[in-house]
Design a protein around this motif. Structure first.
Motif, PDB file in Angstrom:
ATOM      1  N   GLU A  49       0.811  -1.227   0.000  1.00  0.00           N
ATOM      2  CA  GLU A  49       0.000   0.000   0.000  1.00  0.00           C
ATOM      3  C   GLU A  49       0.836   1.265   0.000  1.00  0.00           C
ATOM      4  O   GLU A  49       0.346   2.345  -0.351  1.00  0.00           O
ATOM      5  CB  GLU A  49      -0.929   0.004   1.210  1.00  0.00           C
ATOM      6  CG  GLU A  49      -0.198   0.125   2.535  1.00  0.00           C
ATOM      7  CD  GLU A  49      -1.099  -0.121   3.739  1.00  0.00           C
ATOM      8  OE1 GLU A  49      -1.013   0.684   4.685  1.00  0.00           O
ATOM      9  OE2 GLU A  49      -1.863  -1.089   3.723  1.00  0.00           O
ATOM     10  N   VAL A  50       2.117   1.171   0.393  1.00  0.00           N
ATOM     11  CA  VAL A  50       2.998   2.336   0.341  1.00  0.00           C
ATOM     12  C   VAL A  50       4.049   2.189  -0.756  1.00  0.00           C
ATOM     13  O   VAL A  50       5.035   2.929  -0.792  1.00  0.00           O
ATOM     14  CB  VAL A  50       3.680   2.599   1.710  1.00  0.00           C
ATOM     15  CG1 VAL A  50       2.657   3.009   2.747  1.00  0.00           C
ATOM     16  CG2 VAL A  50       4.494   1.381   2.175  1.00  0.00           C
ATOM     17  N   GLY A  51       3.862   1.216  -1.638  1.00  0.00           N
ATOM     18  CA  GLY A  51       4.771   1.032  -2.756  1.00  0.00           C
ATOM     19  C   GLY A  51       5.832  -0.020  -2.550  1.00  0.00           C
ATOM     20  O   GLY A  51       6.728  -0.173  -3.394  1.00  0.00           O
ATOM     21  N   GLY A  52       5.756  -0.751  -1.439  1.00  0.00           N
ATOM     22  CA  GLY A  52       6.733  -1.798  -1.176  1.00  0.00           C
ATOM     23  C   GLY A  52       6.383  -3.097  -1.878  1.00  0.00           C
ATOM     24  O   GLY A  52       5.353  -3.213  -2.553  1.00  0.00           O
ATOM     25  N   MET A  53       7.245  -4.100  -1.687  1.00  0.00           N
ATOM     26  CA  MET A  53       7.025  -5.386  -2.324  1.00  0.00           C
ATOM     27  C   MET A  53       6.070  -6.271  -1.530  1.00  0.00           C
ATOM     28  O   MET A  53       5.614  -7.298  -2.028  1.00  0.00           O
ATOM     29  CB  MET A  53       8.362  -6.096  -2.544  1.00  0.00           C
ATOM     30  CG  MET A  53       9.307  -5.329  -3.460  1.00  0.00           C
ATOM     31  SD  MET A  53      10.872  -6.190  -3.792  1.00  0.00           S
ATOM     32  CE  MET A  53      10.294  -7.453  -4.944  1.00  0.00           C
ATOM     33  N   GLY A  54       5.803  -5.895  -0.278  1.00  0.00           N
ATOM     34  CA  GLY A  54       4.844  -6.639   0.520  1.00  0.00           C
ATOM     35  C   GLY A  54       5.283  -8.047   0.870  1.00  0.00           C
ATOM     36  O   GLY A  54       4.451  -8.914   1.156  1.00  0.00           O
ATOM     37  N   ALA A  55       6.586  -8.293   0.854  1.00  0.00           N
ATOM     38  CA  ALA A  55       7.105  -9.618   1.183  1.00  0.00           C
ATOM     39  C   ALA A  55       7.310  -9.729   2.692  1.00  0.00           C
ATOM     40  O   ALA A  55       6.960  -8.829   3.458  1.00  0.00           O
ATOM     41  CB  ALA A  55       8.399  -9.885   0.422  1.00  0.00           C
ATOM     42  N   GLY A  56       7.903 -10.828   3.133  1.00  0.00           N
ATOM     43  CA  GLY A  56       8.072 -11.050   4.564  1.00  0.00           C
ATOM     44  C   GLY A  56       9.372 -11.742   4.886  1.00  0.00           C
ATOM     45  O   GLY A  56      10.357 -11.658   4.136  1.00  0.00           O
ATOM     46  N   LEU A  57       9.365 -12.464   5.980  1.00  0.00           N
ATOM     47  CA  LEU A  57      10.591 -13.094   6.489  1.00  0.00           C
ATOM     48  C   LEU A  57      11.222 -14.074   5.498  1.00  0.00           C
ATOM     49  O   LEU A  57      12.445 -14.033   5.307  1.00  0.00           O
ATOM     50  CB  LEU A  57      10.291 -13.775   7.825  1.00  0.00           C
ATOM     51  CG  LEU A  57      11.471 -14.461   8.515  1.00  0.00           C
ATOM     52  CD1 LEU A  57      12.586 -13.473   8.828  1.00  0.00           C
ATOM     53  CD2 LEU A  57      10.993 -15.143   9.805  1.00  0.00           C
ATOM     54  N   PRO A  58      10.472 -14.972   4.859  1.00  0.00           N
ATOM     55  CA  PRO A  58      11.131 -15.917   3.940  1.00  0.00           C
ATOM     56  C   PRO A  58      11.899 -15.228   2.822  1.00  0.00           C
ATOM     57  O   PRO A  58      13.002 -15.659   2.462  1.00  0.00           O
ATOM     58  CB  PRO A  58       9.950 -16.741   3.391  1.00  0.00           C
ATOM     59  CG  PRO A  58       8.887 -16.627   4.425  1.00  0.00           C
ATOM     60  CD  PRO A  58       9.028 -15.247   4.982  1.00  0.00           C
TER      61      PRO A  58
END
Length: 370
Positions: A49-58
């Protein structure tokens, strides 16, 4: 999400060729970070929502592990950036979050202090109220990655009122922040890990990350999954890198008198086999820690602490083995083994240190048996 396809050219063409210079000259890996930012990798765990990739720990694990194979210093800088972002995302203003997502903002943790040392849950720095909408920070931070290089610090202090501690997002350019000495260490030489002194640094209350006095709860929820796992991952990647270099040397080094090679020596093969086993064990434990976090398993906290300690100690042993099997050649800079040997020394003494983790885990075992 194919993270590694965009990362590999950056590692191959920029990070790996610059690693020796980063180490020998203690140069902060600014160009590498800019390249990572251009591919969206500084915003890897920023929300879409802020332009990031929205990924996580893995995904963060994949990126840090690959970089650490060639430059653990850059991997550690990125580790602390991701750890900071994990705390910024739930609480900070949208403009800061967008700047990170766009690759224009580097952050880091400012946790360790001269007074508390490896007891990072017990800061001595203070945050005294200044009027109704600000605090004055005073502290002596000890070894802060990206000191003077990051755009912001995720800062811990004692609570302004009552018990506990509090987290703040601190602009690194604020008046009253001072770096008394630059880092000139044994390993991870380019990560600008220096002391920071804060003297009456005015920070708006709007920059508080979570409620006053709730810093430990905030860290447990948002930071704990990333911090030990990514430090462990730096060690895991380092072990892959140092073994790859050692194996290349062993496989291609021969004796002139009979044409046999180092790889024909059973002792050398045994050393390498044991080192690979150690590296694989640490990686599997790290992988299980990630799965424990994702599944919300009750043993997640134990696994997170275990993986940091196991990977740090394994990296000491594996890098020592690489030096041993490559002999005098490993002392030369061109193999890159002695650099990784030095870099491997950091994780075991990074808070919480391996010895502190052993004590925490041992206490839990004894309490459970009581």
């Amino acid at each position: 999400m194919d993270i590694l396809s965009s990362l590999e050219p950056i590692v191959r063409d920029l990070i790996a060729p610059a690693a020796a210079h980063t180490d020998s000259q203690a140069v902060y890996p600014r160009q590498a970070l800019q390249a990572l930012g251009s591919q969206g990798l500084l915003g890897l765990i920023s929300a879409a929502e802020v332009g990031g990739m929205g990924a996580g720990l893995p995904e963060a694990v994949q990126v840090v592990e690959r970089i650490a194979q060639d430059c653990p210093c850059t991997a550690m800088v990125l580790t602390m950036h991701y750890c900071g972002v994990a705390l910024i995302e739930p609480f900070a203003a949208e403009d800061t979050r967008r700047s990170i997502a766009q690759g224009h903002h580097i952050t880091t943790l400012a946790v360790s202090e001269t007074g508390s040392r490896s007891h990072i849950w017990a800061p001595t720095g203070t945050a005294a109220a200044q009027g109704q909408d600000a605090v004055l920070l005073n502290a002596q931070k000890s070894m802060i990655t990206s000191a003077g290089e990051a755009d912001s610090y995720v800062w811990i202090s004692r609570a302004s009122t009552g018990e506990g501690n509090t987290l703040w997002l601190v602009d690194s350019r604020l008046p009253g922040l001072q770096i008394p000495s630059r880092f000139d260490g044994m390993g991870l030489r380019g990560n600008a890990s220096s002391p920071i002194i804060a003297k009456d640094v005015a920070v708006p209350l709007a920059c508080r990350l979570g409620e006053d006095g709730q810093g430990e709860d905030v860290k447990t929820r948002y930071l704990m999954p990333y911090f030990p796992t990514l430090i462990a991952t730096t060690s895991v990647g380092l072990m892959q890198g140092v073994l790859r270099r050692a194996l290349q040397h062993v496989a291609h080094t021969r004796f002139a008198e009979n044409g046999s090679g180092l790889a024909d020596l059973p002792t050398i093969r045994a050393y390498l086999a044991k080192a690979q086993l150690k590296a694989d064990q640490a990686r599997l434990l790290r992988d299980d820690a990630v799965q424990a976090v994702l599944a919300g398993r009750p043993d997640a906290k134990t696994r997170l602490l275990q993986c940091k300690a196991a990977a740090a100690e394994a990296a000491l042993e594996v890098s020592d083995t690489a030096m041993r099997v490559c002999g005098g050649a490993a002392f030369r800079k061109e193999l890159g083994i002695e650099r990784l040997f030095r870099d491997a020394r950091a994780a075991s003494v990074m808070a919480p240190t391996t010895d502190v983790i052993y004590d925490l885990l041992g206490k839990a075992l004894c309490d459970a048996a009581a």
